[in-house]
Every structure is written in structure tokens, then in C-alpha cells.
Enzyme design. Structure first.
Site, PDB file in Angstrom:
ATOM      1  N   SER A  10      55.299 114.316 123.301  1.00 15.44           N
ATOM      2  CA  SER A  10      54.239 115.315 123.278  1.00 15.44           C
ATOM      3  C   SER A  10      53.176 114.871 122.281  1.00 15.44           C
ATOM      4  O   SER A  10      53.454 114.722 121.086  1.00 15.44           O
ATOM      5  CB  SER A  10      54.800 116.666 122.841  1.00 15.44           C
ATOM      6  OG  SER A  10      53.742 117.478 122.379  1.00 15.44           O
ATOM      7  N   HIS A  35      53.345 114.148 127.649  1.00 15.58           N
ATOM      8  CA  HIS A  35      53.334 115.616 127.672  1.00 15.58           C
ATOM      9  C   HIS A  35      52.110 116.118 126.900  1.00 15.58           C
ATOM     10  O   HIS A  35      51.904 115.761 125.738  1.00 15.58           O
ATOM     11  CB  HIS A  35      54.627 116.119 127.028  1.00 15.58           C
ATOM     12  CG  HIS A  35      54.798 117.602 127.046  1.00 15.58           C
ATOM     13  ND1 HIS A  35      55.298 118.289 128.130  1.00 15.58           N
ATOM     14  CD2 HIS A  35      54.555 118.546 126.096  1.00 15.58           C
ATOM     15  CE1 HIS A  35      55.364 119.583 127.846  1.00 15.58           C
ATOM     16  NE2 HIS A  35      54.903 119.772 126.622  1.00 15.58           N
ATOM     17  N   ASP A  37      50.006 119.430 125.614  1.00 14.44           N
ATOM     18  CA  ASP A  37      50.161 120.859 125.333  1.00 14.44           C
ATOM     19  C   ASP A  37      48.813 121.557 125.280  1.00 14.44           C
ATOM     20  O   ASP A  37      48.012 121.319 124.371  1.00 14.44           O
ATOM     21  CB  ASP A  37      50.894 121.031 123.996  1.00 14.44           C
ATOM     22  CG  ASP A  37      52.363 120.676 124.124  1.00 14.44           C
ATOM     23  OD1 ASP A  37      53.041 121.291 124.959  1.00 14.44           O
ATOM     24  OD2 ASP A  37      52.821 119.770 123.394  1.00 14.44           O
ATOM     25  N   MET A  39      46.973 125.044 124.761  1.00 13.94           N
ATOM     26  CA  MET A  39      47.210 126.383 124.183  1.00 13.94           C
ATOM     27  C   MET A  39      45.874 127.108 124.064  1.00 13.94           C
ATOM     28  O   MET A  39      44.863 126.497 123.727  1.00 13.94           O
ATOM     29  CB  MET A  39      47.836 126.235 122.791  1.00 13.94           C
ATOM     30  CG  MET A  39      49.107 125.396 122.786  1.00 13.94           C
ATOM     31  SD  MET A  39      49.866 125.414 121.169  1.00 13.94           S
ATOM     32  CE  MET A  39      51.199 124.227 121.398  1.00 13.94           C
ATOM     33  N   HIS A  68      51.318 121.041 130.080  1.00 13.09           N
ATOM     34  CA  HIS A  68      52.075 122.259 129.780  1.00 13.09           C
ATOM     35  C   HIS A  68      51.070 123.342 129.406  1.00 13.09           C
ATOM     36  O   HIS A  68      50.501 123.324 128.311  1.00 13.09           O
ATOM     37  CB  HIS A  68      53.042 121.936 128.623  1.00 13.09           C
ATOM     38  CG  HIS A  68      53.879 123.089 128.176  1.00 13.09           C
ATOM     39  ND1 HIS A  68      54.647 123.038 127.036  1.00 13.09           N
ATOM     40  CD2 HIS A  68      54.081 124.326 128.708  1.00 13.09           C
ATOM     41  CE1 HIS A  68      55.285 124.191 126.891  1.00 13.09           C
ATOM     42  NE2 HIS A  68      54.952 124.987 127.878  1.00 13.09           N
ATOM     43  N   MET A  70      50.147 126.634 128.130  1.00 13.13           N
ATOM     44  CA  MET A  70      50.569 127.822 127.366  1.00 13.13           C
ATOM     45  C   MET A  70      49.350 128.725 127.255  1.00 13.13           C
ATOM     46  O   MET A  70      48.737 128.869 126.187  1.00 13.13           O
ATOM     47  CB  MET A  70      51.101 127.391 125.992  1.00 13.13           C
ATOM     48  CG  MET A  70      52.484 126.753 126.091  1.00 13.13           C
ATOM     49  SD  MET A  70      52.853 125.723 124.668  1.00 13.13           S
ATOM     50  CE  MET A  70      52.022 124.224 125.155  1.00 13.13           C
ATOM     51  N   MET A 139      62.086 126.180 127.167  1.00 11.77           N
ATOM     52  CA  MET A 139      61.561 126.072 125.795  1.00 11.77           C
ATOM     53  C   MET A 139      62.712 126.260 124.812  1.00 11.77           C
ATOM     54  O   MET A 139      63.433 127.254 124.875  1.00 11.77           O
ATOM     55  CB  MET A 139      60.498 127.151 125.533  1.00 11.77           C
ATOM     56  CG  MET A 139      59.160 126.951 126.201  1.00 11.77           C
ATOM     57  SD  MET A 139      58.320 125.385 125.861  1.00 11.77           S
ATOM     58  CE  MET A 139      58.242 125.353 124.077  1.00 11.77           C
ATOM     59  N   GLY A 144      53.935 127.135 120.688  1.00 17.20           N
ATOM     60  CA  GLY A 144      52.748 127.308 119.852  1.00 17.20           C
ATOM     61  C   GLY A 144      52.552 126.202 118.834  1.00 17.20           C
ATOM     62  O   GLY A 144      51.428 125.880 118.491  1.00 17.20           O
ATOM     63  N   PHE A 145      53.642 125.633 118.378  1.00 19.09           N
ATOM     64  CA  PHE A 145      53.519 124.644 117.301  1.00 19.09           C
ATOM     65  C   PHE A 145      54.559 123.533 117.456  1.00 19.09           C
ATOM     66  O   PHE A 145      55.669 123.788 117.961  1.00 19.09           O
ATOM     67  CB  PHE A 145      53.723 125.312 115.937  1.00 19.09           C
ATOM     68  CG  PHE A 145      52.766 126.444 115.709  1.00 19.09           C
ATOM     69  CD1 PHE A 145      51.471 126.211 115.266  1.00 19.09           C
ATOM     70  CD2 PHE A 145      53.142 127.747 115.990  1.00 19.09           C
ATOM     71  CE1 PHE A 145      50.572 127.258 115.099  1.00 19.09           C
ATOM     72  CE2 PHE A 145      52.256 128.800 115.820  1.00 19.09           C
ATOM     73  CZ  PHE A 145      50.960 128.562 115.371  1.00 19.09           C
ATOM     74  N   GLY A 146      54.215 122.363 116.973  1.00 24.91           N
ATOM     75  CA  GLY A 146      55.190 121.291 116.886  1.00 24.91           C
ATOM     76  C   GLY A 146      56.011 121.461 115.614  1.00 24.91           C
ATOM     77  O   GLY A 146      55.676 122.269 114.735  1.00 24.91           O
ATOM     78  N   GLY A 147      57.097 120.736 115.535  1.00 24.60           N
ATOM     79  CA  GLY A 147      57.867 120.667 114.291  1.00 24.60           C
ATOM     80  C   GLY A 147      58.747 121.860 113.995  1.00 24.60           C
ATOM     81  O   GLY A 147      59.203 122.020 112.866  1.00 24.60           O
ATOM     82  N   ASP A 177      61.930 121.405 125.748  1.00 27.03           N
ATOM     83  CA  ASP A 177      60.753 121.181 124.900  1.00 27.03           C
ATOM     84  C   ASP A 177      60.875 121.975 123.604  1.00 27.03           C
ATOM     85  O   ASP A 177      60.917 123.213 123.636  1.00 27.03           O
ATOM     86  CB  ASP A 177      59.511 121.637 125.691  1.00 27.03           C
ATOM     87  CG  ASP A 177      58.201 121.347 124.989  1.00 27.03           C
ATOM     88  OD1 ASP A 177      58.218 120.680 123.942  1.00 27.03           O
ATOM     89  OD2 ASP A 177      57.152 121.800 125.508  1.00 27.03           O
ATOM     90  N   GLY A 178      60.937 121.251 122.484  1.00 24.99           N
ATOM     91  CA  GLY A 178      60.951 121.891 121.169  1.00 24.99           C
ATOM     92  C   GLY A 178      62.146 121.468 120.341  1.00 24.99           C
ATOM     93  O   GLY A 178      63.288 121.694 120.736  1.00 24.99           O
ATOM     94  N   GLY A 179      61.867 120.820 119.229  1.00 22.64           N
ATOM     95  CA  GLY A 179      62.944 120.441 118.312  1.00 22.64           C
ATOM     96  C   GLY A 179      63.866 119.354 118.844  1.00 22.64           C
ATOM     97  O   GLY A 179      65.016 119.260 118.420  1.00 22.64           O
ATOM     98  N   GLY A 199      57.870 115.787 120.259  1.00 22.24           N
ATOM     99  CA  GLY A 199      56.589 115.606 119.585  1.00 22.24           C
ATOM    100  C   GLY A 199      56.742 115.037 118.199  1.00 22.24           C
ATOM    101  O   GLY A 199      56.584 113.835 117.972  1.00 22.24           O
TER     102      GLY A 199
HETATM  103  C1  DX5 Z   1      55.436 123.589 121.452  1.00 24.84           C
HETATM  104  C2  DX5 Z   1      55.029 122.536 122.454  1.00 24.84           C
HETATM  105  C3  DX5 Z   1      55.818 121.300 122.346  1.00 24.84           C
HETATM  106  C4  DX5 Z   1      55.697 120.615 121.004  1.00 24.84           C
HETATM  107  C5  DX5 Z   1      57.052 120.127 120.669  1.00 24.84           C
HETATM  108  O1  DX5 Z   1      54.894 124.800 121.775  1.00 24.84           O
HETATM  109  O2  DX5 Z   1      55.138 123.010 123.776  1.00 24.84           O
HETATM  110  O3  DX5 Z   1      55.564 120.390 123.407  1.00 24.84           O
HETATM  111  O4  DX5 Z   1      54.815 119.549 120.976  1.00 24.84           O
HETATM  112  O5  DX5 Z   1      57.032 119.620 119.398  1.00 24.84           O
HETATM  113  P1  DX5 Z   1      58.344 119.211 118.609  1.00 24.84           P
HETATM  114  O6  DX5 Z   1      59.016 118.129 119.412  1.00 24.84           O
HETATM  115  O7  DX5 Z   1      57.834 118.762 117.298  1.00 24.84           O
HETATM  116  O8  DX5 Z   1      59.199 120.444 118.534  1.00 24.84           O
HETATM  117 ZN    ZN Z   2      55.042 121.496 125.403  1.00 28.63          ZN
END
Ligand code: DX5
Ligand code: ZN
Length: 224
Positions: A10, A35, A37, A39, A68, A70, A139, A144-147, A177-179, A199
Site C-alpha cells: 500500500s 494498493h 488508498d 480516502m 481501495h 474509502m 479490513m 483511515g490510517f497506516g501503521g 488490509d491493515g497491520g 503499507g
Molecule cells: C488503511 C488502509 C491500508 C493501509 C494499511 O485504512 O486501507 O491500506 O495502508 O497500512 P498498514 O499496512 O500500515 O496497516
Molecule cells: Zn487499503
């Protein structure tokens, strides 16, 4: 027959001043999909990119773009992303008024259609659409956020999606997707996910290429 596992970095966690370089880097490291994102500041509390950036990414990417969405009202704007060159378009089941119509629109444009599910949305919400889509995106964080930290109940949820798909005679790809990192990748792959989106574990690593390879190895090893 088991499909090969896909790794989709991502770019949300990449340097936005060097997106082209980020894409080239992860493609060289074996990324199967990029990927992207999108938003809108409404459906999720963050605002990222829109169709012009998708279009720019399409010019440089050699692997498919997984967009993706959102966003609220994807019903009205999904065409923008198809025109921009998205190969896979994923909409949130929570944010569409007419999810079947969107899926049809995506297919008519020659792209693959995916439906995403927030952590708080039950798998039963997919019953009426799972047989019509190419991909289900589970999900594993609130979007909404990475990390953010991986939500552990996602593993059982992926297994539930697999059961629902089997019951409906469907075989969509299952993305998560996520973590996702070397620790969580084996868990979700063993549960049945066959597209891993990562990501921060890739782009915030000292060596993104090595990090991508390590996630793939960790996931694939669990499947052997
Ligand atoms: C979060 C995004 C993800 C995000 C994942 O809302 O949809 O695609 O980039 O980031 P990580 O891998 O850091 O959780
Ligand atoms: Zn995503």
C-alpha cells in the site's frame, strides 16, 4: 486449486513526493499488485488522493492497480477511478447505496470488482454480493490510517468469509488490509487470505525490498 498468494504494497506509507520511485522499488522486489488508498475525509477521518494521482500511477505501474475506495457515494464517483485506469476497484459495503450496480459498472468497464468490510461489519453483509465479486477485502484495522495494530479477530473473520464463499459456490480472492507484517501474514494466509496488503511494514522498513520478501516468505511458509 490454490491460487498463488499476492502481495500488494500500500503506497499510503510511501513518500508522496516520490510515488513513482516507490512503485518501481516494490515492483522490483516482486510486488504483484499496487494498493492505492483513496480516502475522502467523510467515510474515514483522513483525506488522501483522487483520480489524477491514480492516473499518474497508472502511467508508471507495470502491475495492476488495486484502488481501495474509502469514500461515501462511490455510487456517484466510481467511474472516475475506472477512467483513471484502476484494474481492481474495491468499494466498502458500508458506503454504497447500490452495491450490485457498482459491481456491474466496474465489470462493464473491464475491471475487477471488490467489496470491503470494516472490522465492525459482520460477514453476513456479504451474502447478497459475494457470488458477484472478484475480491473480498477484510479490513484488519479500522480504515483511515497506516501503521495501526492488527485486530486479532480478523483471523476468524477470514475463515468465515471462506465458509460463506464455499456455501455460495463462489471463489473470490480474499484480501486482508491493515497491520500485515511478518508476524500477522502467516496467520491470515493460513486462515485463507490470498492477497496481503501491507503499507508501513514495507515502506517504513529500512529495506522495503527485504521487508516485502520477508512477508511473502512468512506467509508462504505457513501454507506448505
Ligand atoms: C488503511 C488502509 C491500508 C493501509 C494499511 O485504512 O486501507 O491500506 O495502508 O497500512 P498498514 O499496512 O500500515 O496497516
Ligand atoms: Zn487499503
Amino acid at each position: 486449486m490454490k491460487r498463488p498468494l499476492l502481495i500488494a504494497p500500500s503506497i499510503l506509507s510511501a513518500d508522496f513526493d516520490r510515488l513513482g520511485e516507490a512503485v518501481a522499488l516494490v515492483e522490483a522486489a516482486g510486488a504483484d499488485v499496487i494498493h492505492v488508498d483513496v480516502m475522502d475525509g467523510h467515510f474515514v477521518p483522513n483525506l488522501t488522493i483522487g483520480p489524477p494521482v491514480v492516473k499518474a500511477l497508472k502511467r508508471v505501474a507495470t502491475v495492476p492497480l488495486d484502488v481501495h475506495l474509502m469514500i461515501d457515494n462511490a455510487d456517484d464517483t466510481v467511474g472516475w477511478y475506472l477512467d483513471a485506469g484502476a484494474d481492481i476497484v474495491v468499494v466498502h459495503i458500508e458506503a454504497c447505496n447500490h452495491v450490485h450496480r457498482i459491481v456491474q459498472t466496474i465489470h462493464e468497464a473491464g475491471a475487477q470488482a471488490g467489496v470491503a468490510l470494516n472490522p465492525g461489519t459482520p460477514v453476513s453483509a456479504l451474502e447478497g454480493i459475494i457470488a458477484d465479486v472478484d475480491l473480498i477485502l477484510v479490513m484488519s484495522v479500522n480504515p483511515g490510517f497506516g501503521g495501526q495494530a492488527f485486530i486479532p479477530t480478523t483471523v476468524a473473520k477470514i475463515e468465515e468469509v471462506v465458509r460463506l464463499a464455499t456455501a455460495k459456490g463462489a471463489s473470490p480472492r480474499i484480501a486482508v488490509d491493515g497491520g500485515i507484517d511478518v508476524r500477522t501474514a502467516p496467520l491470515v494466509a493460513a486462515a485463507g487470505a490470498d492477497m496481503l496488503i501491507a503499507g508501513s511494514a514495507v515502506f517504513c522498513a529500512e529495506d522495503p525490498s527485504a521487508a516485502l520478501g520477508a512477508i511473502r516468505t512468512a506467509a508462504v511458509t505457513t501454507l506448505v
